[in-house]
Design an enzyme around this catalytic site. Structure first.
Site, PDB file in Angstrom:
ATOM      1  N   THR A 167       9.806   8.747  -3.802  1.00  0.00           N
ATOM      2  CA  THR A 167       9.889   8.049  -2.524  1.00  0.00           C
ATOM      3  C   THR A 167       9.313   6.644  -2.632  1.00  0.00           C
ATOM      4  O   THR A 167       9.876   5.676  -2.094  1.00  0.00           O
ATOM      5  CB  THR A 167       9.146   8.831  -1.432  1.00  0.00           C
ATOM      6  N   ASP A 192       3.198   7.404  -1.275  1.00  0.00           N
ATOM      7  CA  ASP A 192       3.995   8.625  -1.234  1.00  0.00           C
ATOM      8  C   ASP A 192       4.186   9.162  -2.655  1.00  0.00           C
ATOM      9  O   ASP A 192       3.676   8.599  -3.616  1.00  0.00           O
ATOM     10  CB  ASP A 192       5.347   8.341  -0.568  1.00  0.00           C
ATOM     11  N   LYS A 216       0.824  -1.218   0.000  1.00  0.00           N
ATOM     12  CA  LYS A 216       0.000   0.000   0.000  1.00  0.00           C
ATOM     13  C   LYS A 216       0.857   1.267   0.000  1.00  0.00           C
ATOM     14  O   LYS A 216       0.716   2.157   0.840  1.00  0.00           O
ATOM     15  CB  LYS A 216      -0.966   0.014   1.191  1.00  0.00           C
TER      16      LYS A 216
END
Length: 279
Positions: A107, A103, A100
């Site tokens: 990232t 960002d 999940k």
């Protein structure tokens, strides 16, 4: 429009859907499910490495995909995922890391490729939230294309969730599908809402035939778990348009997990054959 889309989705079997899929992991999964005659995904939530791998080996013959939460494992070492890949090859199943990611693209790519777990090295699928926008899909998708090895990989979008009160509904779901269509070759499919088959049917109607609908919140005994999770039966989930059923506690929490896995496999496959026979 939803009804027409859903009927189109239901008209095709896994073999045909494999030919329609543009993402290599989705293409492989549709073919594998047809070949192995199972649409069961087992969520291996064991935290002890030995038991985690033991369950993977035991369930391997019954499943199409093993879903992991790799960061819940205690005393993790890279040898664990190496052994998991060997089990996947031996028993012919794929691996879905339920990370999940949520960002910005750069990232998310680092979380996917670096650090302790190096998800990109061993997982066929990783899922993402699209709250940060399409950059997260682009980042992971381009990384998958650049790796260049033989492992088929794809992004799964959390277009819905099965927990009570979640915010992945309505306009969010529609936007998630819009992103999935735009990046059709990078995206393997969607997470659907097994706790609400009406919402699940809407997602299936909007999705393209080459994307897989992965559905948690599936249990033979419908209801809830007292912690916000809601469940629908395998038959209802598949009839609503899901392509797979994701089961965790319904299997590993059973007195005989392998017997439970066989029951879920039969329930999911029978529901798929019934759905196809109505066309």
């Amino acid at each position: 429009m939803i009804v027409v889309g859903l009927m189109t989705h239901l008209n095709s079997g896994y073999e045909e859907r494999s030919q329609q899929a543009k993402n290599p992991a989705a293409k492989r999964l549709f073919a594998l499910m047809a070949e192995k005659k199972t649409n069961l995904i087992f969520s291996d939530d064991e935290t002890d490495p030995a038991r985690f791998l033991g369950l993977a080996g035991t369930m391997g013959t019954e499943i199409a995909v093993l879903k992991t939460h790799i960061d819940i494992l205690e005393d993790f070492t890279p040898n664990i995922t190496k052994m998991l890949v060997e089990l996947a090859s031996k028993h012919n199943f794929m691996i879905f890391e339920d990370r999940k990611l949520a960002d910005i693209g750069n990232t998310a790519v680092l979380q996917y490729t670096k650090g302790v777990y190096k998800i990109a090295d061993w997982a066929n699928f990783v899922n993402v939230h699209v709250v940060p926008g399409p950059g997260i899909i682009e980042g992971i998708g381009r990384t998958n294309e650049q790796i260049g090895d033989s492992l088929p990989r794809g992004v799964i979008i959390l277009s819905q969730m099965s927990s009570e009160g979640n915010l992945a509904t309505d306009d969010y779901t529609k936007k998630a599908v819009e992103f999935a269509r735009k990046y059709e070759g990078m995206v393997a499919g969607h997470i659907g809402n097994g706790g609400d088959v009406d919402e699940l049917a809407k997602l299936a109607a909007l999705s393209v035939p080459g994307h897989v609908i992965f559905t948690p919140g599936v249990k033979i005994e419908e209801g809830g778990d007292g912690k916000g999770q809601r469940y629908s039966s395998p038959g209802k989930a598949i009839a609503a348009g899901s392509d797979t059923i994701i089961v965790g506690r319904g299997i590993y929490g059973a007195p005989d997990p392998l017997k439970a896995a066989k029951a879920y496999r039969e329930a999911g496959w029978s529901a798929y054959l019934k759905r196809c026979s109505k066309v």
